[in-house]
Design a protein around this motif. Structure first.
Motif, mmCIF file in Angstrom:
data_model
loop_
_atom_site.group_PDB
_atom_site.id
_atom_site.type_symbol
_atom_site.label_atom_id
_atom_site.label_comp_id
_atom_site.label_asym_id
_atom_site.label_seq_id
_atom_site.Cartn_x
_atom_site.Cartn_y
_atom_site.Cartn_z
ATOM 1 N N ASP A 4 -2.074 12.825 64.399
ATOM 2 C CA ASP A 4 -1.762 13.619 63.210
ATOM 3 C C ASP A 4 -2.922 13.570 62.217
ATOM 4 O OD1 ASP A 4 -0.148 15.201 61.509
ATOM 5 O OD2 ASP A 4 0.528 13.406 60.443
ATOM 6 N N GLN A 5 -3.466 12.393 62.006
ATOM 7 C CA GLN A 5 -4.585 12.250 61.073
ATOM 8 C C GLN A 5 -5.844 12.899 61.628
ATOM 9 O OE1 GLN A 5 -4.484 7.996 60.625
ATOM 10 N NE2 GLN A 5 -3.111 8.099 58.865
ATOM 11 N N SER A 6 -6.072 12.771 62.920
ATOM 12 C CA SER A 6 -7.232 13.425 63.536
ATOM 13 C C SER A 6 -7.120 14.935 63.401
ATOM 14 C CB SER A 6 -7.335 13.046 65.017
ATOM 15 O OG SER A 6 -7.614 11.681 65.163
ATOM 16 N N LEU A 7 -5.925 15.470 63.635
ATOM 17 C CA LEU A 7 -5.717 16.915 63.496
ATOM 18 C C LEU A 7 -6.007 17.358 62.074
ATOM 19 C CD1 LEU A 7 -4.821 19.706 64.427
ATOM 20 C CD2 LEU A 7 -2.446 18.998 64.023
ATOM 21 N N LYS A 8 -5.499 16.627 61.104
ATOM 22 C CA LYS A 8 -5.721 17.001 59.702
ATOM 23 C C LYS A 8 -7.202 16.982 59.360
ATOM 24 C CE LYS A 8 -1.207 15.567 58.014
ATOM 25 N NZ LYS A 8 -0.458 14.588 57.223
ATOM 26 N N HIS A 18 -18.918 21.237 54.689
ATOM 27 C CA HIS A 18 -19.770 20.547 53.718
ATOM 28 C C HIS A 18 -19.020 19.470 52.947
ATOM 29 C CE1 HIS A 18 -23.198 23.253 54.236
ATOM 30 N NE2 HIS A 18 -22.299 24.217 54.354
ATOM 31 N N LEU A 19 -17.767 19.268 53.258
ATOM 32 C CA LEU A 19 -16.931 18.308 52.554
ATOM 33 C C LEU A 19 -17.470 16.887 52.759
ATOM 34 C CD1 LEU A 19 -14.268 18.840 51.007
ATOM 35 C CD2 LEU A 19 -13.064 18.084 53.026
ATOM 36 N N SER A 20 -17.511 16.121 51.687
ATOM 37 C CA SER A 20 -17.912 14.717 51.822
ATOM 38 C C SER A 20 -16.720 13.916 52.331
ATOM 39 C CB SER A 20 -18.372 14.155 50.472
ATOM 40 O OG SER A 20 -17.266 13.977 49.598
ATOM 41 N N GLN A 21 -16.995 12.735 52.842
ATOM 42 C CA GLN A 21 -15.906 11.879 53.310
ATOM 43 C C GLN A 21 -15.000 11.485 52.148
ATOM 44 O OE1 GLN A 21 -17.022 8.605 55.810
ATOM 45 N NE2 GLN A 21 -18.123 9.921 57.239
ATOM 46 N N ARG A 22 -15.564 11.290 50.995
ATOM 47 C CA ARG A 22 -14.740 10.951 49.819
ATOM 48 C C ARG A 22 -13.804 12.111 49.476
ATOM 49 N NH1 ARG A 22 -14.989 6.893 46.719
ATOM 50 N NH2 ARG A 22 -17.102 6.344 47.293
ATOM 51 N N ALA A 27 -8.391 14.534 49.712
ATOM 52 C CA ALA A 27 -7.559 15.667 50.117
ATOM 53 C C ALA A 27 -6.431 15.234 51.061
ATOM 54 C CB ALA A 27 -8.412 16.738 50.788
ATOM 55 N N LEU A 28 -6.690 14.220 51.870
ATOM 56 C CA LEU A 28 -5.714 13.789 52.870
ATOM 57 C C LEU A 28 -4.866 12.609 52.415
ATOM 58 C CD1 LEU A 28 -8.014 14.070 55.994
ATOM 59 C CD2 LEU A 28 -6.207 15.642 55.303
ATOM 60 N N GLY A 33 -12.328 4.288 53.793
ATOM 61 C CA GLY A 33 -12.633 3.558 55.022
ATOM 62 C C GLY A 33 -11.921 4.147 56.231
ATOM 63 N N LYS A 34 -10.649 4.501 56.071
ATOM 64 C CA LYS A 34 -9.869 5.100 57.160
ATOM 65 C C LYS A 34 -10.452 6.457 57.543
ATOM 66 C CE LYS A 34 -6.080 5.500 59.738
ATOM 67 N NZ LYS A 34 -5.686 4.592 60.784
ATOM 68 N N THR A 35 -10.811 7.246 56.529
ATOM 69 C CA THR A 35 -11.412 8.556 56.780
ATOM 70 C C THR A 35 -12.727 8.399 57.537
ATOM 71 O OG1 THR A 35 -10.366 9.439 54.790
ATOM 72 C CG2 THR A 35 -12.220 10.686 55.684
ATOM 73 N N ASN A 36 -13.551 7.462 57.093
ATOM 74 C CA ASN A 36 -14.826 7.187 57.756
ATOM 75 C C ASN A 36 -14.599 6.775 59.204
ATOM 76 O OD1 ASN A 36 -16.899 4.850 58.516
ATOM 77 N ND2 ASN A 36 -17.952 6.396 57.275
ATOM 78 N N TYR A 37 -13.623 5.909 59.419
ATOM 79 C CA TYR A 37 -13.317 5.426 60.771
ATOM 80 C C TYR A 37 -12.909 6.588 61.679
ATOM 81 C CZ TYR A 37 -10.919 3.009 64.561
ATOM 82 O OH TYR A 37 -10.519 2.581 65.799
ATOM 83 N N ILE A 38 -12.030 7.462 61.196
ATOM 84 C CA ILE A 38 -11.544 8.581 62.016
ATOM 85 C C ILE A 38 -12.671 9.566 62.297
ATOM 86 C CG2 ILE A 38 -9.965 10.553 62.105
ATOM 87 C CD1 ILE A 38 -7.991 8.839 60.441
#
Length: 108
Positions: A4-8, A18-22, A27-28, A33-38
């Motif tokens: 689910d998180q990967s899909l999002k 161009h979206l930054s990880q932050r 947005a999610l 850290g979780k976003t960076n990991y995924i």
């Protein structure tokens, strides 16, 4: 949950490469850290590739691009998500029908 998180993230990056990880984590509603990991896992799987602009004054400017495999995986995950939600809807619909059945109401 991870699918689910990967899909999002795949949906978000495809819509705004161009979206930054932050920005993606905000947005999610995920930690940075979780976003960076995924995102790194998606890159390692070959679903996302990353390009940076060396001539850009902002050296941390990156573009996330879905690979053909990433687009296929996004489609597969979207279909999987749809099927799960469809089953949940059908189960809820059946439950509501049971609650509205006059014969069942008389037995309550």
């Amino acid at each position: 949950m991870a699918d689910d998180q990967s899909l999002k993230i795949l949906q978000l990056l495809q819509a705004n490469p161009h979206l930054s990880q932050r920005e993606a984590s905000d947005a999610l509603g995920l930690s940075l850290g979780k976003t960076n990991y995924i995102i790194n896992a998606l890159i390692d799987k070959g679903l996302v590739k990353i390009n940076n602009f060396k001539n850009n004054k902002n050296k941390s400017a990156y573009v996330y691009l879905l690979t053909p495999q990433g687009i296929e995986e996004k489609a597969r995950l979207t279909l999987q998500f749809y099927e799960i939600k469809k089953r949940e809807y059908e189960a809820l619909k059946l439950e509501v029908e049971k609650l509205n059945d006059p014969q069942l109401k008389a037995n309550i």
